[in-house]
Enzyme design. Structure first.
Site, PDB file in Angstrom:
ATOM      1  N   ARG A  50       0.830  -1.210   0.000  1.00 40.58           N
ATOM      2  CA  ARG A  50       0.000   0.000   0.000  1.00 40.58           C
ATOM      3  C   ARG A  50       0.858   1.251   0.000  1.00 40.58           C
ATOM      4  O   ARG A  50       1.998   1.228   0.453  1.00 40.58           O
ATOM      5  CB  ARG A  50      -0.863   0.037   1.257  1.00 40.58           C
ATOM      6  CG  ARG A  50      -1.833  -1.089   1.364  1.00 40.58           C
ATOM      7  CD  ARG A  50      -2.505  -1.066   2.727  1.00 40.58           C
ATOM      8  NE  ARG A  50      -3.453  -2.180   2.799  1.00 40.58           N
ATOM      9  CZ  ARG A  50      -4.740  -2.040   3.137  1.00 40.58           C
ATOM     10  NH1 ARG A  50      -5.216  -0.870   3.452  1.00 40.58           N
ATOM     11  NH2 ARG A  50      -5.538  -3.096   3.161  1.00 40.58           N
ATOM     12  N   ASP A  52      -0.195   5.252   1.433  1.00 41.96           N
ATOM     13  CA  ASP A  52      -1.303   5.929   2.117  1.00 41.96           C
ATOM     14  C   ASP A  52      -1.951   6.987   1.237  1.00 41.96           C
ATOM     15  O   ASP A  52      -1.387   7.423   0.226  1.00 41.96           O
ATOM     16  CB  ASP A  52      -0.803   6.637   3.383  1.00 41.96           C
ATOM     17  CG  ASP A  52      -0.274   5.650   4.400  1.00 41.96           C
ATOM     18  OD1 ASP A  52      -0.520   4.441   4.248  1.00 41.96           O
ATOM     19  OD2 ASP A  52       0.396   6.113   5.347  1.00 41.96           O
ATOM     20  N   ARG A 198       6.479   8.828   7.738  1.00 45.12           N
ATOM     21  CA  ARG A 198       5.957  10.155   8.092  1.00 45.12           C
ATOM     22  C   ARG A 198       6.179  10.480   9.570  1.00 45.12           C
ATOM     23  O   ARG A 198       6.399  11.646   9.934  1.00 45.12           O
ATOM     24  CB  ARG A 198       4.474  10.238   7.725  1.00 45.12           C
ATOM     25  CG  ARG A 198       4.280  10.253   6.205  1.00 45.12           C
ATOM     26  CD  ARG A 198       2.871   9.921   5.794  1.00 45.12           C
ATOM     27  NE  ARG A 198       1.906  10.845   6.393  1.00 45.12           N
ATOM     28  CZ  ARG A 198       0.586  10.708   6.284  1.00 45.12           C
ATOM     29  NH1 ARG A 198       0.089   9.684   5.595  1.00 45.12           N
ATOM     30  NH2 ARG A 198      -0.227  11.572   6.837  1.00 45.12           N
TER      31      ARG A 198
END
Lengths: 246, 246
Positions: A50, A52, A198
């Site tokens: 994935r 985000d 992040r």
């Protein structure tokens, strides 16, 4: 049957990440629909993993199986003409049947781009995260960045809700670059937890501006406590740069 | 009364250029409305000049006259919080009453950003023009670029419909830079005609890919014929970089 591997670039702002999902648009869904249209059969993509919501990819990888005669050399061009401007297939190649976009990858490289400025900058804000300061202790950030390298429990550098078995990951390299007002983090590891890059970016910045001690990275790794790190930095600074295979 | 000079950065995609106009939204209108709101009086901006629809500015300049006590130091911050994300006042300063954002400027510097790629690149397309080739004759482009420097009639490097008195302008410098797949044109002159930089960029590229001879810049300057140049390149590669005052 042939297994085909795609390299895909996307500007993430208009998508709820890579993954196909029920109530929002993922890049995967757009690509699958256009591939199915061009190849006239239902195509299911297996991505490397994935990304985000809002995160960009320079080279996301995804494979699919296809039976038919569409010339591979023309596939990228044919699909690209039907795709919205913010998603493009950079290349398509045949891979062995046992190749897997996710499981065959031994590491991934992410880049996180930031800039130092008191005022937000319209010409940067689509592609960078802003650090609302004039000065930053880059040396302290670099030192803390080095503490990321190695095999650690990165639980404290993840957001909850991912439901994965283990939070132990290996970071092979983590480098910070400074260029005028720009600061770039480049990190390579065998896997990344939900929001991990992040939160790492946010923690390094909080160290740089003095909101956290230079030991903060070590502290989060040792204790597993999310609260000892910085805030989760925004998605527009994050790029999946490379998925690395043998 | 005080005359105040603003330095403004904007991402041009969502605007019909700088100028306030009847049937489309210009950056000037948005700024004037928010300034008027914050300063509680009707503010009229005088810009250094137009920028076309979709063109960006790193440092557009505009002045206005103001009577009141709003602290100048807080003006940029106060207005910026009300502006859409794609327009920001970078600074506000007091200037002499005879200063004029347009007439006091002796030159302007524009940058035009391009990249070489067969496939469009979502992570570049908001800020660059694409050259759909793999290779380009950069030396030929540089040579032709040098022909721009000096005082010439740039009529052939302009689109019709601007209704100006003279098409003679002086280009003080014109430089091309190459960095991997990126090519940047930086041009400084005492004034620019409608679409001038975009036609220059298009002409240099057509020289680089062999669609025009290396003499094309000279030919356009000598004959004034628009048809001897390349196509008008798109607005998203163009940036007003600096307005230069004494």
């Amino acid at each position: 049957m042939a297994r085909i591997l795609l390299t895909v670039e996307y500007f993430g702002k208009n998508y709820a990440g890579w993954q196909r999902q029920k109530n929002a648009l993922g890049v995967q869904e757009v690509l699958e629909n256009k591939l199915s249209l061009v190849l006239q059969q239902k195509i299911v993509l297996v991505g490397s993993g994935r990304t985000d919501s809002g995160v960009h990819a320079l080279a996301q990888k995804a494979h699919f199986d296809y039976e038919g005669n569409f010339p591979l050399k023309k596939l990228a061009y044919a699909v690209n003409t039907t795709l919205p401007w913010d998603i493009r297939i950079r290349s398509a190649e045949t891979v062995p049947d046992d190749f897997h976009a996710q499981y065959s990858a031994h590491s991934k490289t992410y880049v996180y781009k930031m800039y130092l400025s008191r005022t937000s900058r319209p010409l940067k804000d689509l592609h960078y995260a802003r650090i609302p300061y004039e000065k930053i202790d880059f040396a302290a950030m670099k030192q803390a960045c080095g503490d990321l390298v190695g095999t650690h429990d990165f639980k404290g550098f993840s957001s909850t809700g991912s439901g994965i078995k283990t939070t132990i990951r290996t970071v092979f390299s983590a480098e910070l670059y400074e260029n005028g007002e720009d600061i770039t983090l480049e990190i390579c590891g065998n896997g990344f937890l939900y929001n991990m890059v992040r939160i790492i970016a946010g923690t390094l910045v909080w160290i740089g501006v003095g909101k956290l001690p230079v030991s903060a990275v070590k502290d989060v790794l040792t204790t597993g406590k999310r609260t000892l790190g910085g805030k989760t930095f925004p998605p527009q600074g994050l790029y999946l740069k490379e998925v690395n295979y043998e």
